[in-house]
Motif scaffolding. Structure first.
Motif, mmCIF file in Angstrom:
data_model
loop_
_atom_site.group_PDB
_atom_site.id
_atom_site.type_symbol
_atom_site.label_atom_id
_atom_site.label_comp_id
_atom_site.label_asym_id
_atom_site.label_seq_id
_atom_site.Cartn_x
_atom_site.Cartn_y
_atom_site.Cartn_z
ATOM 1 N N ALA A 129 0.846 -1.201 0.000
ATOM 2 C CA ALA A 129 0.000 0.000 0.000
ATOM 3 C C ALA A 129 0.878 1.246 0.000
ATOM 4 C CB ALA A 129 -0.905 -0.005 1.223
ATOM 5 N N GLY A 130 1.976 1.204 0.727
ATOM 6 C CA GLY A 130 2.867 2.360 0.864
ATOM 7 C C GLY A 130 3.459 2.792 -0.474
ATOM 8 N N PHE A 131 4.062 1.852 -1.203
ATOM 9 C CA PHE A 131 4.671 2.226 -2.489
ATOM 10 C C PHE A 131 3.622 2.542 -3.553
ATOM 11 C CE2 PHE A 131 8.876 0.726 -1.042
ATOM 12 C CZ PHE A 131 9.644 1.770 -1.556
ATOM 13 N N ALA A 132 2.464 1.860 -3.489
ATOM 14 C CA ALA A 132 1.410 2.162 -4.466
ATOM 15 C C ALA A 132 0.912 3.599 -4.253
ATOM 16 C CB ALA A 132 0.263 1.169 -4.342
ATOM 17 N N ALA A 133 0.719 3.986 -2.988
ATOM 18 C CA ALA A 133 0.247 5.344 -2.693
ATOM 19 C C ALA A 133 1.309 6.373 -3.070
ATOM 20 C CB ALA A 133 -0.109 5.473 -1.210
ATOM 21 N N PHE A 134 2.550 6.056 -2.779
ATOM 22 C CA PHE A 134 3.692 6.923 -3.094
ATOM 23 C C PHE A 134 3.721 7.237 -4.602
ATOM 24 C CE2 PHE A 134 8.107 7.348 -4.392
ATOM 25 C CZ PHE A 134 8.785 7.959 -3.361
ATOM 26 N N VAL A 135 3.643 6.187 -5.414
ATOM 27 C CA VAL A 135 3.736 6.361 -6.875
ATOM 28 C C VAL A 135 2.479 7.068 -7.415
ATOM 29 C CG1 VAL A 135 3.781 5.079 -9.064
ATOM 30 C CG2 VAL A 135 5.334 4.445 -7.197
ATOM 31 N N ARG A 136 1.317 6.639 -6.940
ATOM 32 C CA ARG A 136 0.063 7.232 -7.431
ATOM 33 C C ARG A 136 -0.021 8.723 -7.059
ATOM 34 N NH1 ARG A 136 -3.528 6.071 -11.412
ATOM 35 N NH2 ARG A 136 -3.052 8.252 -11.739
ATOM 36 N N ALA A 137 0.406 9.070 -5.832
ATOM 37 C CA ALA A 137 0.327 10.472 -5.386
ATOM 38 C C ALA A 137 1.235 11.364 -6.226
ATOM 39 C CB ALA A 137 0.702 10.577 -3.900
ATOM 40 N N ILE A 138 2.455 10.908 -6.490
ATOM 41 C CA ILE A 138 3.379 11.736 -7.292
ATOM 42 C C ILE A 138 2.879 11.805 -8.745
ATOM 43 C CG2 ILE A 138 5.764 12.051 -8.092
ATOM 44 C CD1 ILE A 138 6.696 10.632 -5.526
ATOM 45 N N ALA A 139 2.344 10.691 -9.261
ATOM 46 C CA ALA A 139 1.807 10.701 -10.632
ATOM 47 C C ALA A 139 0.645 11.700 -10.738
ATOM 48 C CB ALA A 139 1.349 9.296 -11.028
ATOM 49 N N ASN A 140 -0.183 11.775 -9.695
ATOM 50 C CA ASN A 140 -1.287 12.754 -9.684
ATOM 51 C C ASN A 140 -0.738 14.181 -9.630
ATOM 52 O OD1 ASN A 140 -3.009 10.574 -9.613
ATOM 53 N ND2 ASN A 140 -3.691 10.879 -7.500
ATOM 54 N N LEU A 141 0.246 14.386 -8.758
ATOM 55 C CA LEU A 141 0.862 15.713 -8.619
ATOM 56 C C LEU A 141 1.441 16.175 -9.964
ATOM 57 C CD1 LEU A 141 1.945 17.917 -6.544
ATOM 58 C CD2 LEU A 141 4.054 16.571 -6.513
ATOM 59 N N TYR A 142 2.108 15.254 -10.647
ATOM 60 C CA TYR A 142 2.760 15.572 -11.924
ATOM 61 C C TYR A 142 1.790 15.533 -13.113
ATOM 62 C CZ TYR A 142 7.484 15.164 -9.832
ATOM 63 O OH TYR A 142 8.630 15.345 -9.099
ATOM 64 N N GLU A 143 0.524 15.173 -12.819
ATOM 65 C CA GLU A 143 -0.494 15.045 -13.874
ATOM 66 C C GLU A 143 -0.004 14.176 -15.024
ATOM 67 O OE1 GLU A 143 -1.784 19.108 -14.612
ATOM 68 O OE2 GLU A 143 -3.098 19.001 -12.863
#
Ligand code: DP6
Length: 394
Positions: A129-143
């Motif tokens: 869950a930690g790495f999935a959230a990490f990657v998804r959050a940055i991908a959202n930030l970077y659009e």
């Protein structure tokens, strides 16, 4: 935009528990597995990581990238975390190069704040869950216009099992065969809504001492177990086919048999590792006996056990069999943390277990988590970083 603008994006991501296990790397650097695997994503109402990714030109570059996890600063210098930062930044940089009007987020330090809604002490694999959230959050930030499968390629480099947490429902990680890992990614076998009756009862078992980490344990198995070859060439490919069919047809008996056989096969390769690795303990084995008794008493397979790199038991069952499965464990374990009283209302004490099995469970299970199949990462406006860039205190 002023140069002190703080850009933010938040997401939640789920835990997943494999029913065909990932165990073994063919390339430890790229985190490429020796076999495909398949998991059930669990509901985020019970188990999830919430992560806010933020960046700003006003963050001192001397701070570098940082991660605050459950209120504590966490090391981001490790090769796996660095690989995730690098991959995400280079995708953002490509967007910025193609469209010069975009703010240059890729050049700004990243500040991440992350929280789990479950106790870390439960010893549940939180890295997925930690790495999935990490990657998804940055991908959202970077659009980033990346699909969950594309993001799974990145999350995989953080932690193998994390690539499956980019999706909800029933998820396969295809091992791929390319040397660069570009085809080793996750896809969704079925939505949670395809088979929403799937439930999981987690028996949290306290371990006397910390066991061998999965990263190091699987390397030792690859290097020393003969049985392992049989597993990756014959057992797992067959289990993957049977499992996908069972899920598509919503055939619980088949799902359960493959789940239990695959867990047994994985732990057999651990025992065949030299020196051997033991993740299950007497309490885990008592949980297996209990599941066998329940299935025998009901006269059909209503429960399936599976174990990861630790003694906790995860027991899959269908909602309609709550009485037989949960009722039996509730009767034995009594009032401990985690029971959802509302769903237990009216449950009659179910069958009784062998006295030895019951007393081992009673003394060894410290809490339960009642959950079920759930959805993939979800974007949220719940921010753990305030508008001024400071971490939000709760
Ligand atoms: C037993 O994903 O924790 O839970 O890639 O080294 O981070 P790394 O390993 P990790 O291994 C999980 C192993 C498992 C089985 C599974 O989840 O498939």
């Amino acid at each position: 935009m002023a140069s002190d603008t703080v850009y933010r994006a938040s997401t939640t991501a789920p835990v997943n528990i494999a029913v065909v296990k990932y165990w073994g790397k063919r390339d430890p650097k790229l985190n490429l597995p020796t076999n495909s695997s398949l998991s059930v994503t669990l509901s985020q109402a019970d188990l999830r990581t919430l992560t806010t990714a933020s960046c700003s030109a006003s963050y001192p570059s001397s701070d570098g990238d940082s991660l605050l996890l459950n209120g504590e600063p966490s090391d981001v210098a490790g090769a796996r975390t660095q690989a995730c930062f690098r991959e995400l930044r280079s995708r953002r940089a490509a967007l910025e190069a193609a469209n010069p009007s975009l703010p240059k987020l890729s050049a700004m330090p990243l500040r991440l704040v992350s929280e789990n809604n479950f106790p870390t002490a439960a010893g549940l694999a939180s890295s997925a869950a930690g790495f999935a959230a990490f990657v998804r959050a940055i991908a959202n930030l970077y659009e980033l216009p990346a699909s969950p499968s594309e993001l799974s390629l990145i999350a995989r480099q953080g932690s193998g099992s994390a690539c499956r947490s980019l999706f909800g429902g029933y998820v396969a990680w295809r091992m791929g065969d390319k040397a660069d890992g570009s085809d080793s990614m996750a896809d969704q076998v079925a939505e949670a809504s395809h088979w929403p009756e799937m439930r999981a009862l987690i028996l949290v078992v306290s371990a006397a001492k910390k066991g061998v980490s999965s990263t190091s344990g699987m390397q030792q198995t690859v290097a020393t177990s003969g049985l392992f070859q049989e597993r990756i060439t014959k057992v797992v490919p067959q289990n993957m086919d049977l499992m996908e069919k069972a899920i598509k047809e919503k055939d619980f008996a088949a799902f359960a048999e493959v789940t239990m056989r695959d867990s047994n096969s994985f732990h057999a390769t651990c025992a065949d590792t030299y020196p051997p690795i033991f993740y299950m303990n007497d309490v885990s084995r008592a949980a297996i006996r209990a599941v066998e008794t329940i299935n025998a008493n009901v006269g059909r397979t209503v429960a399936a056990y599976t174990f990861d790199a630790g003694p906790n038991a995860v027991i899959y069952y269908l909602e309609q069999d709550t009485e037989a499965v949960v009722g039996t464990f509730y009767h034995v374990l009594g009032e401990i943390d985690g029971w959802k009283q509302a769903s237990l209302k009216g449950l009659k004490p179910s069958m009784s277990l062998d006295g030895g099995v019951a007393s081992i469970l009673k003394s060894g299970v410290s809490r339960v988590i009642m959950t079920g199949v759930g959805e993939g990462p979800m974007k949220t406006d719940d921010f753990l970083v305030a508008e001024d860039g400071s971490p939000v205190k709760r």
